[in-house]
Design a protein around this motif. Structure first.
Motif, PDB file in Angstrom:
ATOM      1  N   GLN A  55      -4.952   6.558  -2.655  1.00 11.04           N
ATOM      2  CA  GLN A  55      -3.629   6.684  -2.037  1.00 11.04           C
ATOM      3  C   GLN A  55      -2.508   6.246  -2.988  1.00 11.04           C
ATOM      4  OE1 GLN A  55      -4.276   4.302   1.493  1.00 11.04           O
ATOM      5  NE2 GLN A  55      -4.854   6.100   2.677  1.00 11.04           N
ATOM      6  N   GLN A  56      -2.849   6.037  -4.245  1.00  4.96           N
ATOM      7  CA  GLN A  56      -1.894   5.640  -5.284  1.00  4.96           C
ATOM      8  C   GLN A  56      -1.238   4.289  -5.022  1.00  4.96           C
ATOM      9  OE1 GLN A  56      -1.362   7.361  -8.313  1.00  4.96           O
ATOM     10  NE2 GLN A  56      -3.253   8.244  -7.546  1.00  4.96           N
ATOM     11  N   LYS A  57      -1.915   3.427  -4.301  1.00  8.71           N
ATOM     12  CA  LYS A  57      -1.469   2.045  -4.087  1.00  8.71           C
ATOM     13  C   LYS A  57      -2.182   1.204  -5.150  1.00  8.71           C
ATOM     14  CE  LYS A  57      -1.084   2.697   0.904  1.00  8.71           C
ATOM     15  NZ  LYS A  57      -1.673   2.276   2.191  1.00  8.71           N
ATOM     16  N   LEU A  58      -1.718   1.334  -6.387  1.00  9.20           N
ATOM     17  CA  LEU A  58      -2.463   0.804  -7.521  1.00  9.20           C
ATOM     18  C   LEU A  58      -2.505  -0.722  -7.575  1.00  9.20           C
ATOM     19  CD1 LEU A  58      -1.525   3.384 -10.302  1.00  9.20           C
ATOM     20  CD2 LEU A  58      -3.397   3.429  -8.635  1.00  9.20           C
ATOM     21  N   LYS A  93      -6.005  -5.394  -6.768  1.00  8.10           N
ATOM     22  CA  LYS A  93      -6.356  -6.608  -6.018  1.00  8.10           C
ATOM     23  C   LYS A  93      -7.783  -6.521  -5.504  1.00  8.10           C
ATOM     24  CE  LYS A  93      -5.491  -7.044  -1.605  1.00  8.10           C
ATOM     25  NZ  LYS A  93      -4.856  -7.169  -0.298  1.00  8.10           N
ATOM     26  N   TRP A  94      -8.140  -5.395  -4.864  1.00  4.55           N
ATOM     27  CA  TRP A  94      -9.475  -5.261  -4.289  1.00  4.55           C
ATOM     28  C   TRP A  94     -10.545  -5.179  -5.373  1.00  4.55           C
ATOM     29  CZ3 TRP A  94     -10.058  -6.981   0.259  1.00  4.55           C
ATOM     30  CH2 TRP A  94      -9.080  -6.796   1.243  1.00  4.55           C
ATOM     31  N   ALA A 105      -5.477  -1.005 -15.461  1.00  7.62           N
ATOM     32  CA  ALA A 105      -4.562  -1.764 -16.315  1.00  7.62           C
ATOM     33  C   ALA A 105      -3.731  -0.834 -17.193  1.00  7.62           C
ATOM     34  CB  ALA A 105      -5.339  -2.759 -17.173  1.00  7.62           C
ATOM     35  N   LEU A 106      -4.260   0.340 -17.497  1.00  5.65           N
ATOM     36  CA  LEU A 106      -3.519   1.307 -18.309  1.00  5.65           C
ATOM     37  C   LEU A 106      -2.312   1.873 -17.570  1.00  5.65           C
ATOM     38  CD1 LEU A 106      -6.563   3.266 -19.787  1.00  5.65           C
ATOM     39  CD2 LEU A 106      -5.202   1.477 -20.912  1.00  5.65           C
ATOM     40  N   ASN A 107      -2.327   1.791 -16.248  1.00 10.28           N
ATOM     41  CA  ASN A 107      -1.250   2.372 -15.432  1.00 10.28           C
ATOM     42  C   ASN A 107      -0.376   1.336 -14.745  1.00 10.28           C
ATOM     43  OD1 ASN A 107      -2.046   5.146 -15.821  1.00 10.28           O
ATOM     44  ND2 ASN A 107      -3.807   4.687 -14.538  1.00 10.28           N
ATOM     45  N   LEU A 108      -0.614   0.061 -15.030  1.00  9.82           N
ATOM     46  CA  LEU A 108       0.153  -0.997 -14.383  1.00  9.82           C
ATOM     47  C   LEU A 108       0.842  -1.865 -15.429  1.00  9.82           C
ATOM     48  CD1 LEU A 108      -2.435  -2.178 -11.686  1.00  9.82           C
ATOM     49  CD2 LEU A 108      -0.355  -0.858 -11.280  1.00  9.82           C
ATOM     50  N   GLN A 162      -0.294  -9.148 -12.569  1.00  6.78           N
ATOM     51  CA  GLN A 162      -0.185 -10.546 -12.146  1.00  6.78           C
ATOM     52  C   GLN A 162       0.026 -10.642 -10.637  1.00  6.78           C
ATOM     53  OE1 GLN A 162      -0.878 -13.261 -13.736  1.00  6.78           O
ATOM     54  NE2 GLN A 162      -0.338 -14.553 -12.007  1.00  6.78           N
ATOM     55  N   LYS A 163       0.865  -9.760 -10.112  1.00  6.41           N
ATOM     56  CA  LYS A 163       1.105  -9.717  -8.665  1.00  6.41           C
ATOM     57  C   LYS A 163      -0.205  -9.444  -7.920  1.00  6.41           C
ATOM     58  CE  LYS A 163       3.680  -7.039  -5.211  1.00  6.41           C
ATOM     59  NZ  LYS A 163       4.588  -5.916  -5.005  1.00  6.41           N
ATOM     60  N   ALA A 164      -1.000  -8.501  -8.422  1.00  2.00           N
ATOM     61  CA  ALA A 164      -2.279  -8.166  -7.792  1.00  2.00           C
ATOM     62  C   ALA A 164      -3.229  -9.358  -7.841  1.00  2.00           C
ATOM     63  CB  ALA A 164      -2.901  -6.957  -8.479  1.00  2.00           C
ATOM     64  N   ARG A 165      -3.278 -10.068  -8.963  1.00  2.00           N
ATOM     65  CA  ARG A 165      -4.159 -11.239  -9.071  1.00  2.00           C
ATOM     66  C   ARG A 165      -3.737 -12.341  -8.108  1.00  2.00           C
ATOM     67  NH1 ARG A 165      -3.204 -10.668 -14.687  1.00  2.00           N
ATOM     68  NH2 ARG A 165      -4.709  -9.210 -15.542  1.00  2.00           N
ATOM     69  N   VAL A 166      -2.429 -12.544  -7.979  1.00  2.00           N
ATOM     70  CA  VAL A 166      -1.924 -13.552  -7.046  1.00  2.00           C
ATOM     71  C   VAL A 166      -2.290 -13.160  -5.611  1.00  2.00           C
ATOM     72  CG1 VAL A 166       0.203 -14.529  -6.065  1.00  2.00           C
ATOM     73  CG2 VAL A 166      -0.094 -14.405  -8.550  1.00  2.00           C
ATOM     74  N   GLN A 167      -2.132 -11.875  -5.279  1.00  2.00           N
ATOM     75  CA  GLN A 167      -2.508 -11.399  -3.946  1.00  2.00           C
ATOM     76  C   GLN A 167      -4.005 -11.588  -3.701  1.00  2.00           C
ATOM     77  OE1 GLN A 167      -1.234  -7.320  -3.706  1.00  2.00           O
ATOM     78  NE2 GLN A 167       0.918  -7.848  -3.414  1.00  2.00           N
ATOM     79  N   ALA A 168      -4.808 -11.315  -4.718  1.00  2.00           N
ATOM     80  CA  ALA A 168      -6.262 -11.487  -4.596  1.00  2.00           C
ATOM     81  C   ALA A 168      -6.603 -12.954  -4.373  1.00  2.00           C
ATOM     82  CB  ALA A 168      -6.977 -10.951  -5.830  1.00  2.00           C
ATOM     83  N   ASP A 169      -5.997 -13.822  -5.159  1.00  2.00           N
ATOM     84  CA  ASP A 169      -6.248 -15.267  -5.000  1.00  2.00           C
ATOM     85  C   ASP A 169      -5.843 -15.734  -3.608  1.00  2.00           C
ATOM     86  OD1 ASP A 169      -7.189 -15.465  -7.603  1.00  2.00           O
ATOM     87  OD2 ASP A 169      -5.280 -16.230  -8.404  1.00  2.00           O
ATOM     88  N   SER A 170      -4.679 -15.292  -3.159  1.00  2.00           N
ATOM     89  CA  SER A 170      -4.177 -15.669  -1.837  1.00  2.00           C
ATOM     90  C   SER A 170      -5.113 -15.159  -0.746  1.00  2.00           C
ATOM     91  CB  SER A 170      -2.772 -15.134  -1.645  1.00  2.00           C
ATOM     92  OG  SER A 170      -2.313 -15.403  -0.348  1.00  2.00           O
ATOM     93  N   TRP A 171      -5.518 -13.909  -0.849  1.00  2.00           N
ATOM     94  CA  TRP A 171      -6.403 -13.322   0.157  1.00  2.00           C
ATOM     95  C   TRP A 171      -7.725 -14.071   0.163  1.00  2.00           C
ATOM     96  CZ3 TRP A 171     -11.144 -11.042   0.720  1.00  2.00           C
ATOM     97  CH2 TRP A 171     -11.372 -10.377   1.909  1.00  2.00           C
TER      98      TRP A 171
END
Length: 193
Positions: free
Chosen positions: A136-139, A144-145, A171-174, A180-189
């Motif tokens: 769904q292009q929610k990269l 995060k997942w 990582a090539l597209n972000l 970093q935002k994704a890692r923080v979200q993963a840690d939080s989740w």
């Protein structure tokens, strides 16, 4: 439109080689006992509320193992086991909702059950959620997942390895800040699950 999205996701998931879950080491039980039980014994125990019997009965209905295949019955028994916190049942139920197997395709229900399984440490569920978000292009969400699916202590080493590869591809597209935002979200989740 929802059915079209569900059909696209179903085709994608079918091609991605996702398999149905088995009860594994993160669920304490003697699997051979339930795998070898007769359908009548499984049914009796499942009706008494035994979550492992419910899972194995669902699996038999889903696959037609020793019983006539009946995906609606599989959904019913997976739901009962999933409601009791059996992560492989939650994973299989989520995938059945994605595929429209025994139920109408329902992305919201699929995501609900996949997140439940992921919260119980099933990285196959985290990986499936990542595939959905990537499609769904929610990269950032996909990253995060994948990050969660790649963490130590998760269930399936092959999935962990595949998730690490997908992280590299994403990582090539972000941007660095997106990662970093994704890692923080993963840690939080992970901490709040």
């Amino acid at each position: 439109m929802k059915l079209v999205k569900a059909a696209i996701l179903t085709a994608f998931l079918s091609m991605s080689g996702l398999a149905s879950a088995e009860l594994t080491a993160n669920i304490p039980l003697d699997t051979s006992r339930f795998e070898l039980m007769s359908v009548s014994e499984l049914t009796s125990r499942a009706n008494q509320g035994n979550d492992h019997a419910q899972f194995y009965l669902a699996k038999r209905f889903q696959k037609g193992m020793g019983i006539t295949q009946n995906t609606q019955q599989a959904v019913q028994w997976y739901t009962k086991a999933a409601q009791q916190g059996v992560a492989p049942a939650q994973l299989n139920l989520g995938i059945m909702y994605l595929r429209g197997e025994g139920v109408q395709p329902n992305l919201e229900q699929a995501r609900y059950w996949l997140e439940k399984a992921a919260a119980r440490g099933d990285n196959r569920a985290s990986y499936t959620l990542a595939l959905l978000d990537e499609k769904q292009q929610k990269l950032v969400d996909a990253y995060k997942w994948y990050d969660l699916a790649s963490r130590d202590g998760m269930l399936d080493e092959k999935v962990r390895t595949k998730a690490k590869g997908k992280i590299g591809q994403l990582a090539l597209n972000l941007s660095s800040s997106d990662m970093q935002k994704a890692r923080v979200q993963a840690d939080s989740w992970f901490q709040n699950k």
